[in-house]
Design an enzyme around this catalytic site. Sequence first.
Site, PDB file in Angstrom:
ATOM      1  N   ASP A 133     -34.352  16.898  31.385  1.00 19.59           N
ATOM      2  CA  ASP A 133     -33.024  16.753  31.980  1.00 19.59           C
ATOM      3  C   ASP A 133     -33.228  16.050  33.316  1.00 19.59           C
ATOM      4  OD1 ASP A 133     -30.309  16.965  32.303  1.00 19.59           O
ATOM      5  OD2 ASP A 133     -30.181  19.061  31.804  1.00 19.59           O
ATOM      6  N   GLU A 170     -31.236  17.166  36.666  1.00 17.91           N
ATOM      7  CA  GLU A 170     -30.692  17.829  37.859  1.00 17.91           C
ATOM      8  C   GLU A 170     -31.691  18.781  38.505  1.00 17.91           C
ATOM      9  OE1 GLU A 170     -29.244  17.640  34.924  1.00 17.91           O
ATOM     10  OE2 GLU A 170     -27.142  17.066  35.086  1.00 17.91           O
ATOM     11  N   HIS A 186     -30.679  13.658  29.348  1.00 20.08           N
ATOM     12  CA  HIS A 186     -29.735  13.631  30.469  1.00 20.08           C
ATOM     13  C   HIS A 186     -28.781  12.430  30.422  1.00 20.08           C
ATOM     14  CE1 HIS A 186     -28.162  14.052  34.513  1.00 20.08           C
ATOM     15  NE2 HIS A 186     -28.447  12.772  34.715  1.00 20.08           N
ATOM     16  N   HIS A 189     -31.626  22.723  35.018  1.00 22.54           N
ATOM     17  CA  HIS A 189     -30.761  23.232  36.095  1.00 22.54           C
ATOM     18  C   HIS A 189     -30.098  24.532  35.662  1.00 22.54           C
ATOM     19  CE1 HIS A 189     -27.510  21.850  33.536  1.00 22.54           C
ATOM     20  NE2 HIS A 189     -28.251  20.777  33.336  1.00 22.54           N
ATOM     21  N   HIS A 221     -24.319  23.580  35.534  1.00 24.47           N
ATOM     22  CA  HIS A 221     -23.341  23.407  34.468  1.00 24.47           C
ATOM     23  C   HIS A 221     -24.015  23.779  33.156  1.00 24.47           C
ATOM     24  CE1 HIS A 221     -25.530  19.597  34.425  1.00 24.47           C
ATOM     25  NE2 HIS A 221     -25.217  19.505  33.150  1.00 24.47           N
ATOM     26  N   GLU A 268     -28.527  25.833  29.584  1.00 21.57           N
ATOM     27  CA  GLU A 268     -28.925  24.910  28.521  1.00 21.57           C
ATOM     28  C   GLU A 268     -30.276  25.295  27.915  1.00 21.57           C
ATOM     29  OE1 GLU A 268     -28.540  21.088  30.413  1.00 21.57           O
ATOM     30  OE2 GLU A 268     -26.366  21.325  30.593  1.00 21.57           O
TER      31      GLU A 268
HETATM   32 ZN   LIG Z   1     -28.316  19.495  31.740  1.00 23.45          ZN
END
Ligand SMILES: [Zn+2]
Length: 275
Positions: free
Chosen positions: A8, A10, A60, A104, A115, A134
């Site tokens: 990802d 973040e 991502h 993240h 998120h 996630e």
């Molecule tokens: Zn993500």
Amino acid sequence: MKVFLSSDMEGTAGVVDWEQCVGDGPEAAAGRRLLLAEVNAAIEGAVAGGATEIVVNDSHATMRNLPASEIAGGASYISGSHKPLYMMQGLDGSFGAVLFVSYHGSVGAPAGLSHTYNPRAVVEARINGQVTGEAGINALVAAHYGVPVVLVTGDSCACGETAALIPGVHSAVVKEHVSRLAAHSLHPSRACALIRETAQRAVAGAAQAESSPFAAPVSLELSVRTTDIAEAATWVRGVERAGPRELRISGDDLLAVYRSFCAAILLTRTVAEAM
Ligand SMILES: [Zn+2]
């Protein structure tokens, strides 16, 4: 041993704002360099820990954030849009370990651009009653294939949430949150060194790791932002309405649960844009 790496963005040290991880601006370009270094650190560690083949799945945004020729370890690279297994595309039972790099926190976490898949749609996600981000949702796919998730790197919230759901997972915390849009990051060179040594330990111990942290049947529950999002999501097979803004996807087939989840995320995207 084949190792699967889902990247990802973040959760990268130094990245704290969307401008650094979305779009084509100079800040995003700089963010991608930082991400590349962390992905490569994880690969180098994995190879030192016994990996013989690495597959990187870019997970991502546009899912093409890495320069293919600069990825370490001769890794192959899955990139681009509309991948049926999204953040877990490419994984199957031939792999020995899964690594989550630059992850993240979940949508409710106070950290790091938190998120859970779509921030406009998902307000909270739970697996068997436990709040997850996630990493936990993606771990359903790994568990389906019997491949242990052995490493997560990212901010302290991402790593803490993942460790709570996946006992024994190795964590490399590269930044502490200050707010959702501020963090105290390790220097990138230190972050990479930490990722490298943690990945080595994680992959070296993969054969002894638990292949699934989930007790079947699994129930993935989602709280969503509006009733319209909830209604549209039920058009997907396997998605039940559990309340005005509550959804449930459950069963013994963890891959089917994940696929229904991905379909619901995709289908509700346009509905979620409407206020
Ligand atoms: Zn993500």
